[in-house]
Design a protein around this motif. Structure first.
Motif, PDB file in Angstrom:
ATOM      1  N   ILE A 112     -42.560 -44.705 -43.765  1.00  0.00           N
ATOM      2  CA  ILE A 112     -43.886 -44.116 -43.623  1.00  0.00           C
ATOM      3  C   ILE A 112     -44.220 -43.830 -42.165  1.00  0.00           C
ATOM      4  N   VAL A 113     -44.743 -42.626 -41.930  1.00  0.00           N
ATOM      5  CA  VAL A 113     -45.317 -42.235 -40.638  1.00  0.00           C
ATOM      6  C   VAL A 113     -46.811 -42.030 -40.863  1.00  0.00           C
ATOM      7  N   LEU A 114     -47.604 -42.537 -39.962  1.00  0.00           N
ATOM      8  CA  LEU A 114     -49.058 -42.478 -40.069  1.00  0.00           C
ATOM      9  C   LEU A 114     -49.601 -41.701 -38.875  1.00  0.00           C
ATOM     10  N   SER A 115     -50.337 -40.595 -39.153  1.00  0.00           N
ATOM     11  CA  SER A 115     -50.851 -39.755 -38.070  1.00  0.00           C
ATOM     12  C   SER A 115     -52.350 -39.573 -38.220  1.00  0.00           C
ATOM     13  N   LYS A 116     -53.056 -39.720 -37.094  1.00  0.00           N
ATOM     14  CA  LYS A 116     -54.475 -39.413 -37.064  1.00  0.00           C
ATOM     15  C   LYS A 116     -54.633 -37.944 -36.674  1.00  0.00           C
ATOM     16  N   LEU A 117     -55.447 -37.200 -37.455  1.00  0.00           N
ATOM     17  CA  LEU A 117     -55.584 -35.763 -37.264  1.00  0.00           C
ATOM     18  C   LEU A 117     -56.965 -35.410 -36.730  1.00  0.00           C
ATOM     19  N   ASN A 118     -56.996 -34.346 -35.946  1.00  0.00           N
ATOM     20  CA  ASN A 118     -58.267 -33.756 -35.559  1.00  0.00           C
ATOM     21  C   ASN A 118     -58.777 -32.948 -36.758  1.00  0.00           C
ATOM     22  N   PRO A 119     -59.934 -33.293 -37.334  1.00  0.00           N
ATOM     23  CA  PRO A 119     -60.384 -32.614 -38.560  1.00  0.00           C
ATOM     24  C   PRO A 119     -60.707 -31.138 -38.362  1.00  0.00           C
ATOM     25  N   ASN A 120     -60.908 -30.707 -37.131  1.00  0.00           N
ATOM     26  CA  ASN A 120     -61.234 -29.303 -36.865  1.00  0.00           C
ATOM     27  C   ASN A 120     -59.983 -28.459 -36.635  1.00  0.00           C
ATOM     28  N   THR A 121     -59.039 -28.992 -35.871  1.00  0.00           N
ATOM     29  CA  THR A 121     -57.839 -28.220 -35.521  1.00  0.00           C
ATOM     30  C   THR A 121     -56.604 -28.620 -36.322  1.00  0.00           C
ATOM     31  N   MET A 156     -56.159 -38.735 -46.151  1.00  0.00           N
ATOM     32  CA  MET A 156     -57.178 -39.741 -46.448  1.00  0.00           C
ATOM     33  C   MET A 156     -58.112 -39.897 -45.261  1.00  0.00           C
ATOM     34  N   VAL A 157     -59.277 -40.507 -45.511  1.00  0.00           N
ATOM     35  CA  VAL A 157     -60.239 -40.754 -44.436  1.00  0.00           C
ATOM     36  C   VAL A 157     -60.670 -42.213 -44.478  1.00  0.00           C
ATOM     37  N   ASP A 158     -61.111 -42.708 -43.329  1.00  0.00           N
ATOM     38  CA  ASP A 158     -61.723 -44.030 -43.238  1.00  0.00           C
ATOM     39  C   ASP A 158     -62.849 -43.960 -42.212  1.00  0.00           C
ATOM     40  N   GLU A 159     -63.291 -45.095 -41.723  1.00  0.00           N
ATOM     41  CA  GLU A 159     -64.369 -45.124 -40.741  1.00  0.00           C
ATOM     42  C   GLU A 159     -63.998 -44.377 -39.454  1.00  0.00           C
ATOM     43  N   GLY A 160     -62.697 -44.247 -39.180  1.00  0.00           N
ATOM     44  CA  GLY A 160     -62.254 -43.624 -37.923  1.00  0.00           C
ATOM     45  C   GLY A 160     -61.990 -42.146 -38.005  1.00  0.00           C
ATOM     46  N   GLY A 161     -61.927 -41.561 -39.225  1.00  0.00           N
ATOM     47  CA  GLY A 161     -61.676 -40.133 -39.326  1.00  0.00           C
ATOM     48  C   GLY A 161     -60.613 -39.762 -40.333  1.00  0.00           C
ATOM     49  N   LEU A 162     -59.890 -38.662 -40.051  1.00  0.00           N
ATOM     50  CA  LEU A 162     -58.919 -38.058 -40.969  1.00  0.00           C
ATOM     51  C   LEU A 162     -57.503 -38.530 -40.635  1.00  0.00           C
ATOM     52  N   TRP A 163     -56.730 -38.858 -41.692  1.00  0.00           N
ATOM     53  CA  TRP A 163     -55.374 -39.368 -41.521  1.00  0.00           C
ATOM     54  C   TRP A 163     -54.404 -38.630 -42.451  1.00  0.00           C
ATOM     55  N   ALA A 164     -53.127 -38.644 -42.058  1.00  0.00           N
ATOM     56  CA  ALA A 164     -52.056 -38.138 -42.913  1.00  0.00           C
ATOM     57  C   ALA A 164     -50.964 -39.205 -43.007  1.00  0.00           C
ATOM     58  N   VAL A 165     -50.540 -39.480 -44.236  1.00  0.00           N
ATOM     59  CA  VAL A 165     -49.468 -40.452 -44.485  1.00  0.00           C
ATOM     60  C   VAL A 165     -48.304 -39.693 -45.098  1.00  0.00           C
ATOM     61  N   TYR A 166     -47.129 -39.801 -44.492  1.00  0.00           N
ATOM     62  CA  TYR A 166     -45.969 -39.041 -44.936  1.00  0.00           C
ATOM     63  C   TYR A 166     -44.706 -39.760 -44.454  1.00  0.00           C
ATOM     64  N   ALA A 167     -43.556 -39.122 -44.569  1.00  0.00           N
ATOM     65  CA  ALA A 167     -42.294 -39.706 -44.081  1.00  0.00           C
ATOM     66  C   ALA A 167     -41.437 -38.598 -43.493  1.00  0.00           C
ATOM     67  N   THR A 168     -40.525 -38.984 -42.601  1.00  0.00           N
ATOM     68  CA  THR A 168     -39.657 -38.009 -41.927  1.00  0.00           C
ATOM     69  C   THR A 168     -38.212 -38.476 -41.954  1.00  0.00           C
ATOM     70  N   ASN A 169     -37.305 -37.527 -41.753  1.00  0.00           N
ATOM     71  CA  ASN A 169     -35.889 -37.895 -41.599  1.00  0.00           C
ATOM     72  C   ASN A 169     -35.692 -38.724 -40.333  1.00  0.00           C
ATOM     73  N   GLN A 170     -36.440 -38.388 -39.296  1.00  0.00           N
ATOM     74  CA  GLN A 170     -36.299 -39.099 -38.026  1.00  0.00           C
ATOM     75  C   GLN A 170     -36.663 -40.580 -38.168  1.00  0.00           C
ATOM     76  N   ASN A 171     -37.559 -40.897 -39.071  1.00  0.00           N
ATOM     77  CA  ASN A 171     -37.938 -42.303 -39.307  1.00  0.00           C
ATOM     78  C   ASN A 171     -37.252 -42.856 -40.544  1.00  0.00           C
ATOM     79  N   ALA A 172     -36.137 -42.244 -40.940  1.00  0.00           N
ATOM     80  CA  ALA A 172     -35.284 -42.743 -42.030  1.00  0.00           C
ATOM     81  C   ALA A 172     -36.040 -42.874 -43.350  1.00  0.00           C
TER      82      ALA A 172
END
Length: 457
Positions: free
Chosen positions: A349-358, A330-346
């Motif tokens: 939800i984990v929220l990560s801001k991504l570099n849209p180029n790399t 997803m995107v907002d005023e700040g850029g590109l984001w990924a919303v997902y979950a991990t085993n490490q966080n039981a």
């Protein structure tokens, strides 16, 4: 022994202990004999009288007195029996009344407890409302400061306008470099102010506007928030797996009124409905993997792909509705984001801001919200908003701010018109939510609460 029976026994014993001893003859065989120590099965006193021979009664002068005494005893026994009956009846009535009174006492106690509980609930509700309103006080104070700040801007613009007018008449009256710096500084501050106005806290969502009815139950559609002026293309993706064709409509009007579109074939099928078009490229999760792909529509080729480390996939940590919705871009005023979950966080939800180029992770935040319990989510101004479901009655009830790394529970009404949300994304250019609702493409306008702080300008 009942109270009335005790009274009867007591009266007879007292009576017999006094009067009878005065009339009994020295020789009991020649006169009446009275015994009063026996009781019947109900506890009442029984008087037994043995009369002398008939021949003796007429000759004994005390016989008359004893007969009178016997009559008194009999009369008294009858009176006491009547009293006993009345006492028993009154006692039954009293016992009955006691049961009724105890019942009433219990009911009154219940009413009193319910009344106390209702008052407590009302007090709690009022207190909760006050707690909701309390944060508005400093916000209103900030609004006062904002009004003064805008007034200050206005005065500075007027002053500079006046200075420039005078400068036209009197060249060289002011140092040009100093004046240029003042104009540049004001322009920069005003631009920062406008950027702040573009962001805010979500306070309301409008009723849905149905744009079109098409496709299957699941899918996604969107516009590019970084598209150039006049570019109003609409992108359309039907289904959540085993599909790799993206439709491009020339405009929103074209999307609404016709079936004229250009089809783009992706190199891999996508997974879920968390795709996003951003600055001329589409970002999607490759089917049955935790790989994110950036596909450039201009060159019709993959410009970048990268694994999202530790992210669950293949329905490991999907949204509540399922559909391989493990990774939501997803995107907002700040850029590109990924919303997902991990085993490490039981599985939360984990929220990560991504570099849209790399596609590299710039920064991540871990939340305490289980992803499988979320209906859908979207980003606005660096805050993740989560709905409590995808079907039936729905609301936005959880917000995580990346600016402060804190969360709160909120209550924002969200009308789920067609009873099954499988995609919900925010477009910062349109300031609207795009939704796929049970085969309907729907738009929602949003209301944002703005707070401008002078120290941030």
């Amino acid at each position: 022994m009942q109270p009335a029976n005790k009274l009867l026994t007591l009266i007879l014993l007292i009576f017999m202990g006094t009067e009878l001893t005065q009339v009994l003859p020295a020789n009991p065989e020649e006169s009446w004999q009275v015994y009063s120590s026996a009781q019947d099965s109900e506890g009442r006193c029984v008087c037994t009288v043995v009369a002398p021979q008939q021949s003796m009664c007429s000759r004994d002068a005390r016989t008359k007195q004893l007969r009178q005494l016997l009559e008194k005893v009999q009369n008294m026994t009858q009176s006491i029996q009547v009293l006993d009956q009345r006492t028993q009846r009154d006692l039954q009535y009293v016992e009955k009344m006691e049961v009724q009174l105890r019942g009433l006492e219990t009911k009154f106690r219940q009413v009193e407890e319910n009344h106390k509980q209702n008052i407590a609930k009302q007090f709690k509700a009022i207190k909760a409302k006050m707690e909701e309103l309390r944060p508005l006080i400093p916000v209103l104070e900030e609004y006062k400061a904002d009004a003064k700040l805008v007034l200050q801007f206005k005065e500075e613009v007027q002053n500079l306008t006046s200075v420039l007018s005078e400068l036209q008449e009197e060249m060289g009256a002011y140092d040009y470099e100093e004046l240029h710096n003042r104009v540049s500084n004001l322009e920069e501050r005003l631009r920062a102010c406008m950027q702040k106005l573009a962001c805010g806290k979500l306070t309301g969502i409008s009723d849905p506007i149905t744009i079109k009815t098409s496709g299957s139950r699941f899918g996604s559609w969107m516009t590019d928030p970084l598209a150039p002026e006049g570019d109003t293309r609409v992108w359309y993706m039907d289904g959540y797996h085993n599909n790799r064709f993206v439709r491009e409509y020339k405009s929103m009007q074209d999307f609404m009124t016709s079936d004229n579109f250009t089809s783009h074939r992706l190199p891999h099928p996508w997974s879920g409905t968390g795709q996003v078009v951003y600055n001329g490229s589409i970002y999607f999760n490759k089917f049955q993997s935790h790989v994110i792909i950036k596909f450039d529509f201009r060159t019709s080729s993959i410009s970048k792909s990268r694994q999202l480390d530790y992210a669950g996939f293949n329905n490991a940590y999907h949204y509540a509705w399922g559909g391989h919705s493990d990774i939501d871009l997803m995107v907002d005023e700040g850029g590109l984001w990924a919303v997902y979950a991990t085993n490490q966080n039981a599985g939360n939800i984990v929220l990560s801001k991504l570099n849209p180029n790399t596609l590299q992770i710039i920064k991540s935040w871990t939340t305490n919200h289980p992803k499988r319990s979320a209906g859908e989510s979207f980003m606005i101004c660096g805050t993740l908003y989560v709905t409590n479901g995808y079907s039936g009655g729905t609301k936005v009830y959880y917000a995580y701010s990346t600016n402060s790394s804190t969360y709160e529970y909120i209550d924002i009404a969200f009308q789920n018109k067609y009873s099954h949300i499988s995609m919900l994304d925010y477009n910062p250019r349109d300031r609207a939510l795009y939704a796929w609702n049970n085969g309907h493409q729907v738009l929602y306008n949003v209301t944002l609460f703005h707070v401008i702080r002078s120290e941030e300008l």
